[in-house]
Design a protein around this motif. Structure first.
Motif, short mmCIF file in Angstrom:
data_model
loop_
_atom_site.label_atom_id
_atom_site.label_comp_id
_atom_site.label_asym_id
_atom_site.label_seq_id
_atom_site.Cartn_x
_atom_site.Cartn_y
_atom_site.Cartn_z
N ASP A 249 0.85 -1.19 0.00
CA ASP A 249 0.00 0.00 0.00
C ASP A 249 0.89 1.24 0.00
O ASP A 249 2.13 1.14 0.02
N VAL A 250 0.25 2.40 -0.02
CA VAL A 250 0.95 3.69 0.02
C VAL A 250 0.36 4.52 1.15
O VAL A 250 -0.85 4.56 1.32
N VAL A 251 1.23 5.19 1.92
CA VAL A 251 0.80 6.12 2.96
C VAL A 251 1.14 7.53 2.48
O VAL A 251 2.30 7.81 2.14
N GLU A 252 0.14 8.40 2.45
CA GLU A 252 0.33 9.76 1.96
C GLU A 252 0.53 10.75 3.09
O GLU A 252 0.00 10.57 4.19
N GLY A 253 1.27 11.81 2.79
CA GLY A 253 1.42 12.92 3.71
C GLY A 253 0.41 14.01 3.39
O GLY A 253 -0.53 13.80 2.62
N ALA A 254 0.63 15.19 3.95
CA ALA A 254 -0.31 16.29 3.76
C ALA A 254 -0.39 16.74 2.31
O ALA A 254 -1.40 17.28 1.87
N GLN B 211 15.47 8.13 7.45
CA GLN B 211 14.47 8.32 8.50
C GLN B 211 13.33 7.32 8.35
O GLN B 211 12.81 6.82 9.34
N ALA B 212 12.94 7.05 7.09
CA ALA B 212 11.89 6.05 6.86
C ALA B 212 12.35 4.68 7.35
O ALA B 212 11.57 3.93 7.96
N SER C 165 3.14 14.64 -3.82
CA SER C 165 4.29 14.93 -2.95
C SER C 165 4.86 13.60 -2.44
O SER C 165 4.30 12.53 -2.72
N PRO C 166 5.98 13.61 -1.70
CA PRO C 166 6.57 12.35 -1.23
C PRO C 166 5.59 11.48 -0.44
O PRO C 166 4.79 11.99 0.35
N PHE D 293 5.45 14.86 4.18
CA PHE D 293 6.64 14.00 4.13
C PHE D 293 7.78 14.66 3.35
O PHE D 293 8.77 14.01 3.03
N SER D 294 7.62 15.94 3.01
CA SER D 294 8.60 16.59 2.13
C SER D 294 10.00 16.61 2.70
O SER D 294 10.98 16.47 1.97
N GLY D 295 10.15 16.76 4.02
CA GLY D 295 11.49 16.81 4.60
C GLY D 295 12.04 15.46 5.00
O GLY D 295 13.15 15.36 5.55
#
Length: 439
Positions: free
Chosen positions: A260-265, A384-385, A270-271, A377-379
């Motif tokens: 699956d994919v987890v999205e940020g804001a 870190q992941a 975006s990343p 997740f841009s930064g």
């Protein structure tokens, strides 16, 4: 006892139409097609008859033989060529072709086209037939459907008189500063359309009032249109969740990976984090991608396949289960040959059924402890992941009898994968599942 098939009440997609085309070629009945697509058989029948297209056997009407007329055997027409002294039937004339003159000429329709499947796709006599051909093609059907859908929703569904009446009612009140919702609610009996339609009419400049007369309209940013990647026709064929259950029942020892994919804001553009969850040990890998697109997913699996080698990749990722996200709709990204005649298989959950890969969805909660919803997740970096994944995989689970996913992964997964992805054990008392982990 026969059971009535209930459709899913959703429009056919390009993928569904591609499956219909394939099943016509294979000689499936409408009932079999309906069961495969969770539709009613009448839906399949209407779809094919509505979107079949004609391919004339002859280059023009004048080239047709007289025997190709539907009235040939019973025709009694005479003197079509103007020779009133001729006593012969025009259909028997050798010197003149009656099909060239006759206004009643009607092409003979092949009797096979009068019964299912109503098209010539799978006809065994296609090469020798002299009738006109009718074919069903998924791309043509999808284009026709989109054109009808677009044209039916465009334009203004009002007469000039009713539009002028609405303008005289609404525009003066808007210019007084009244909200459109207030106008709609207080004059509901006089307005013959929805409030949303009124906004559209103002946007199209059908009224003397304009967007500047709406207090909040001009402050809104235009909505971003989501770009969806082109769908691979028939990508679900043989890869549905039912196919997955049947395959697992026959191969209970295979390695199952949920994806699956987890999205940020920032959303899909975006990343995002690609998550791979090994069912056997609840072990999860996280890969940071620039965006949720097919190219980014392919880059991850190119890396895994090249680094692990065909045999190890096929063993670790023998079965992948995922949803119907646009970035996952190319099976060739995942189904790679191991060099010995077998390859990874990918299956897709049913639409709107995320519970079918519920263990991965549940495991996403750990990610949200560190990266709460609404956080971009841009930064984020891949290091870190990986750190987040290490802390999650070092968390003991009651469902694993008190073990951690990392401990079971050492026993059940290939250590080459753990080394490749920089997986490391975190001591129990040092496990941190808070945003402070990344500070």
């Amino acid at each position: 006892m026969a059971t009535h098939h209930i459709g899913n009440f959703k429009h056919l997609t390009l993928s569904d139409r591609a499956e219909i085309e394939i099943m016509i070629e294979k000689g499936f009945s409408f009932s079999q097609m309906a069961r495969a697509l969770s539709k009613d058989s009448s839906t399949i029948s209407k779809e094919i008859r509505r979107h079949r297209f004609l391919v004339p056997h002859y280059r023009d009407e004048n080239s047709r033989r007289r025997s190709e007329c539907a009235h040939f055997s019973s025709c009694t027409r005479q003197h079509l060529c103007g020779r009133t002294s001729c006593l012969s039937l025009c259909s028997k004339c050798r010197s003149k072709r009656c099909s060239f003159y006759c206004p009643d000429f009607s092409p003979l329709i092949c009797p096979r086209l009068l019964k299912p499947p109503y098209v010539c796709n799978s006809c065994p006599k296609l090469r020798t037939c002299s009738h006109d051909f009718y074919f069903y093609r998924a791309k043509y059907a999808e284009d026709s459907y989109q054109e009808v859908k677009s044209s039916s929703r465009s334009g203004i569904n009002q007469s000039p008189e009713s539009l002028e009446k609405l303008d005289k009612l609404i525009s003066p009140l808007l210019k007084q500063g009244q909200p459109l919702s207030h106008i709609y609610l207080t004059h509901r009996e006089e307005i013959n359309c929805s409030q949303r339609t009124l906004y559209n009419y103002i946007d199209l400049r059908c009224f003397s009032a304009v967007n500047l007369d709406l207090p909040r309209k001009v402050s809104y940013k235009p909505r971003k249109k989501r770009r969806s990647e082109p769908e691979i026709p028939g990508y679900r064929m043989g890869r549905t969740y039912l196919d997955f259950e049947q395959y697992i029942a026959a191969h209970p020892d295979c390695s199952i990976v949920e994806m699956d994919v987890v999205e940020g804001a920032g959303g899909k553009s975006s990343p995002v984090l690609l998550t791979l969850f090994f069912r056997s040990c609840s072990f999860m890998l996280l890969f940071l991608m620039d965006s949720d697109c097919r190219a980014s997913v392919r880059d991850v699996f190119d890396f895994l396949y090249a680094s692990l080698g065909p045999a190890r990749y096929s063993r670790l990722f023998s079965v992948i289960l995922t949803d119907n996200g646009s970035s996952f709709k190319d099976p060739s990204v995942f189904e790679r040959n191991n060099g010995h005649g077998s390859h990874t298989l990918i299956f897709y959950c049913d639409p709107m059924a995320s519970w079918q890969k519920g263990r991965l969805e549940k495991n996403h909660e750990f990610i949200r402890y560190v990266l709460p919803k609404g956080k971009t997740f841009s930064g984020l970096t891949q290091a870190q992941a990986t750190l987040i994944a290490n802390h999650i995989n070092s968390t003991a689970r009651a469902s694993l009898n008190g073990c951690t996913p990392f401990e079971l992964a050492l026993l059940l997964l290939d250590r080459k994968l753990l080394e490749l992805c920089h997986m490391a054990w975190i001591p129990a008392d040092q496990v941190t599942l808070k945003p402070t982990l990344l500070k």
